[in-house]
Design a protein around this motif. Structure first.
Motif, short mmCIF file in Angstrom:
data_model
loop_
_atom_site.label_atom_id
_atom_site.label_comp_id
_atom_site.label_asym_id
_atom_site.label_seq_id
_atom_site.Cartn_x
_atom_site.Cartn_y
_atom_site.Cartn_z
N GLY A 1 3.90 -35.61 -9.52
CA GLY A 1 4.59 -35.44 -8.24
C GLY A 1 6.06 -35.83 -8.23
O GLY A 1 6.66 -35.89 -7.17
N ALA A 2 6.65 -36.09 -9.39
CA ALA A 2 8.08 -36.44 -9.43
C ALA A 2 8.94 -35.34 -8.82
O ALA A 2 9.93 -35.60 -8.14
N CYS A 3 8.54 -34.09 -9.05
CA CYS A 3 9.29 -32.96 -8.52
C CYS A 3 9.14 -32.84 -7.00
O CYS A 3 9.86 -32.07 -6.36
N CYS A 4 8.24 -33.60 -6.42
CA CYS A 4 8.05 -33.61 -4.97
C CYS A 4 8.84 -34.73 -4.31
O CYS A 4 8.77 -34.92 -3.09
N GLY B 1 9.37 -34.77 -19.42
CA GLY B 1 9.07 -35.82 -20.38
C GLY B 1 7.58 -36.04 -20.53
O GLY B 1 6.78 -35.14 -20.27
N SER B 2 7.22 -37.24 -20.91
CA SER B 2 5.80 -37.53 -21.16
C SER B 2 5.15 -38.37 -20.07
O SER B 2 3.96 -38.68 -20.16
N ASP B 3 5.92 -38.77 -19.05
CA ASP B 3 5.34 -39.60 -17.99
C ASP B 3 6.13 -39.46 -16.69
O ASP B 3 7.21 -38.87 -16.66
N TYR B 4 5.57 -40.00 -15.64
CA TYR B 4 6.15 -39.91 -14.30
C TYR B 4 7.56 -40.50 -14.24
O TYR B 4 8.47 -39.90 -13.68
N ASP B 5 7.75 -41.69 -14.81
CA ASP B 5 9.06 -42.35 -14.72
C ASP B 5 10.15 -41.53 -15.38
O ASP B 5 11.27 -41.43 -14.87
N THR B 6 9.85 -40.93 -16.53
CA THR B 6 10.82 -40.08 -17.21
C THR B 6 11.12 -38.85 -16.38
O THR B 6 12.28 -38.46 -16.22
N ALA B 7 10.08 -38.23 -15.84
CA ALA B 7 10.28 -37.04 -15.00
C ALA B 7 11.14 -37.38 -13.80
O ALA B 7 12.08 -36.64 -13.48
N LEU C 1 14.78 -35.70 -13.20
CA LEU C 1 14.99 -34.87 -12.01
C LEU C 1 16.07 -35.46 -11.10
O LEU C 1 16.85 -34.72 -10.50
N ARG C 2 16.14 -36.78 -11.03
CA ARG C 2 17.22 -37.41 -10.25
C ARG C 2 18.58 -37.08 -10.86
O ARG C 2 19.54 -36.77 -10.16
N GLU C 3 18.66 -37.15 -12.18
CA GLU C 3 19.91 -36.84 -12.86
C GLU C 3 20.30 -35.37 -12.64
O GLU C 3 21.46 -35.07 -12.36
N LEU C 4 19.35 -34.47 -12.75
CA LEU C 4 19.64 -33.05 -12.49
C LEU C 4 20.10 -32.82 -11.05
O LEU C 4 20.98 -32.00 -10.81
N GLU C 5 19.50 -33.54 -10.13
CA GLU C 5 19.91 -33.43 -8.72
C GLU C 5 21.37 -33.85 -8.57
O GLU C 5 22.17 -33.17 -7.92
N ILE C 6 21.75 -34.95 -9.19
CA ILE C 6 23.13 -35.44 -9.11
C ILE C 6 24.09 -34.46 -9.78
O ILE C 6 25.14 -34.15 -9.24
#
Length: 85
Positions: A8-11, A65-71, A75-80
């Motif tokens: 759900g990181a993308c959410c 990536g391989s886990d929620y924290d990486t995702a 995704l936060r970096e891509l948003e910025i």
């Protein structure tokens, strides 16, 4: 890559600039979508009211990536990086 169930990181990380069902003002970056269920699945996954941007998202290792924290971090970096100057 298959989307990881329960991620759900993308959410949460990205913004959604268009209004959609339940979120008439869109969704700001970092705010969890109201349709993310308790087990971190999309409550609108098979629903035509699901935002087009969400339906178009494809999980990729480079982003998720391989886990929620990486995702979430990626995704936060891509948003910025996608913000206008």
């Amino acid at each position: 890559m298959e989307c990881r169930a329960g991620c759900g990181a993308c959410c949460t990380a990205p913004s959604i600039s268009t209004p959609f069902y339940g979120m008439p003002g869109g969704k700001p970056a970092g705010v969890t979508c109201i349709h993310l269920t308790g087990d971190r699945l999309c409550g609108l996954f098979e629903d035509p009211r699901r935002p087009a941007v969400c339906a178009a998202f494809q999980a990729e290792y480079a982003v998720c990536g391989s886990d929620y924290d990486t995702a979430l971090a990626n995704l936060r970096e891509l948003e910025i990086l996608s913000l206008p100057d």
